[in-house]
Design an enzyme around this catalytic site. Structure first.
Site, mmCIF file in Angstrom:
data_model
loop_
_atom_site.group_PDB
_atom_site.id
_atom_site.type_symbol
_atom_site.label_atom_id
_atom_site.label_comp_id
_atom_site.label_asym_id
_atom_site.label_seq_id
_atom_site.Cartn_x
_atom_site.Cartn_y
_atom_site.Cartn_z
ATOM 1 C CD GLU A 24 -1.084 0.700 3.652
ATOM 2 O OE1 GLU A 24 -1.548 1.847 3.467
ATOM 3 O OE2 GLU A 24 -1.278 0.051 4.690
ATOM 4 C CE LYS A 158 0.559 1.489 14.195
ATOM 5 N NZ LYS A 158 0.775 2.459 13.147
HETATM 6 N N1 PSU Z 1 -2.584 1.469 10.531
HETATM 7 C C1 PSU Z 1 -1.252 1.594 10.635
HETATM 8 N N2 PSU Z 1 -0.567 2.327 9.718
HETATM 9 C C2 PSU Z 1 -1.192 2.907 8.658
HETATM 10 C C3 PSU Z 1 -2.602 2.733 8.530
HETATM 11 C C4 PSU Z 1 -3.242 2.005 9.476
HETATM 12 O O1 PSU Z 1 -0.685 1.050 11.553
HETATM 13 O O2 PSU Z 1 -0.535 3.574 7.848
HETATM 14 C C5 PSU Z 1 -3.299 3.280 7.331
HETATM 15 C C6 PSU Z 1 -3.623 2.117 6.359
HETATM 16 O O3 PSU Z 1 -3.516 2.598 5.031
HETATM 17 C C7 PSU Z 1 -5.070 1.799 6.693
HETATM 18 C C8 PSU Z 1 -5.597 3.174 7.002
HETATM 19 O O4 PSU Z 1 -5.761 1.177 5.649
HETATM 20 O O5 PSU Z 1 -4.558 3.811 7.721
HETATM 21 C C9 PSU Z 1 -6.863 3.130 7.820
HETATM 22 O O6 PSU Z 1 -7.401 4.410 7.903
HETATM 23 P P1 PSU Z 1 -8.883 4.620 8.479
HETATM 24 O O7 PSU Z 1 -8.777 4.273 9.932
HETATM 25 O O8 PSU Z 1 -9.164 6.084 8.244
HETATM 26 O O9 PSU Z 1 -9.768 3.707 7.698
#
Ligand code: PSU
Ligand code: MN
Length: 304
Positions: A24, A158
């Site tokens: 990604e 996380k």
């Molecule tokens: N969790 C991490 N690092 C990240 C992300 C999530 O530890 O960089 C990024 C990923 O691209 C994930 C996104 O898909 O954040 C999720 O964002 P949201 O919670 O806004 O859906």
């Protein structure tokens, strides 16, 4: 026609049926500071190659959906400002409007599937945020896992998230959550979360076989492969909790909402741990890249 831009290397690998692993790009633009973001993106690609597969980093550059980036493109993305964060809702918008955007887990899964790539390595997935009973903030990543047939290798989710609720939503959506080599669901920086993983596999062959079996049975969706951070790189759960609590309190005090929540928390935790969180993040990403390459190789062996 979709303005799809496959790198020569990925196009050749797809033709030849050699293993490919998707990576990604939100992690580059919104997940890590510069210059470590570029360095990490390069190392993740090298880790995939070192384990016998071709890396395909995915992003939208000026409206072109790129499957596989050149080093120059990685550099541009790592330095770019005002890059959109693209989830399922935004992916076609960025393409139609000629914008540059980084793909989250959800959007990377969609693009990978579109390009015929079955395995994807990342750091951590989005999930159910703490306080979701009030905010309803649940990442689109979870629903995507139930829709798009890509196996996602992550170090769990996380501890900034509500991990029990994240597991519950994944169960509701019928997403297999498979811990690798241990019984507990890993919590990103830490190998342990105190939560039992719904499934456990110890062999890469089994991960590939069940991926294939989902399709044979006619099921939509992929698998969440929860690969614990290597022991030498982990930060104990209790220790991370302090930084997490502070970051969450700051986010609330500053009224951070929507797409900004995850990047805000990641940056804040980086500061609060004096960069230790980033070091762990890089180590686990590379570990996931290697496992994903192993699964992709196994899938090539099994065939369709
Ligand atoms: N969790 C991490 N690092 C990240 C992300 C999530 O530890 O960089 C990024 C990923 O691209 C994930 C996104 O898909 O954040 C999720 O964002 P949201 O919670 O806004 O859906
Ligand atoms: Mn959200």
């Amino acid at each position: 026609m979709i303005p799809l831009h496959m790198s020569a290397e990925v196009a050749e690998a797809r033709r030849a049926g050699t293993p490919v692993v998707a990576l990604e790009s939100t992690i580059i633009t919104h997940g890590m500071p510069s210059p470590q973001n570029l360095d990490t993106a390069r190392k993740a690609e090298a880790a995939v190659r070192g384990a016998g597969a071709v890396p395909a980093t995915i992003a939208v550059l000026k409206g072109q959906l790129h499957i596989g980036l050149t080093d120059k493109e990685l550099q541009i993305l790592s330095l770019a400002r005002d890059v959109m964060k693209l989830s399922r809702a935004d992916l076609p918008i960025a393409i139609a409007a000629g914008k540059t955007g980084a793909t989250t887990v959800a959007a990377t899964m969609i693009a990978a599937h579109f390009a015929g790539i079955e395995v994807f390595a990342t750091g951590g997935i989005g999930g159910v945020h703490r306080g979701a009973d009030q905010s309803f903030d649940i990442s689109a990543d979870l629903r995507e896992l139930s829709l798009t047939p890509v196996s996602v290798v992550a170090a769990g989710a996380k501890a900034i998230l509500d991990l029990p609720k994240t597991l519950e939503v994944l169960e509701t959506f019928g997403v297999p959550v498979i811990a690798v080599g241990q019984d507990e669901f890993p919590a990103f920086w830490s190998r342990n979360s105190g939560l039992a993983a719904p499934l456990r596999y110890d062999r890469v062959e089994a991960l590939a076989l069940t991926h294939r079996m989902r399709r044979k049975v006619g099921l939509s969706g992929g698998q969440l492969i929860a690969n614990p951070i290597p022991e030498a790189d982990e930060i104990p759960f209790a220790e991370m909790q302090i930084a997490v609590e502070t970051a969450l309190a700051d986010a609330q005090a500053q009224g951070i909402a929507g797409k900004a929540v995850t990047p805000f928390l990641l940056t804040r935790i980086y500061d609060l741990t004096a960069g230790r969180s980033l070091k762990a993040n890089i180590a686990l990403l590379l570990n996931n890249a290697r496992l994903a390459a192993g699964i992709a190789r196994e899938l090539s062996k099994i065939g369709s």
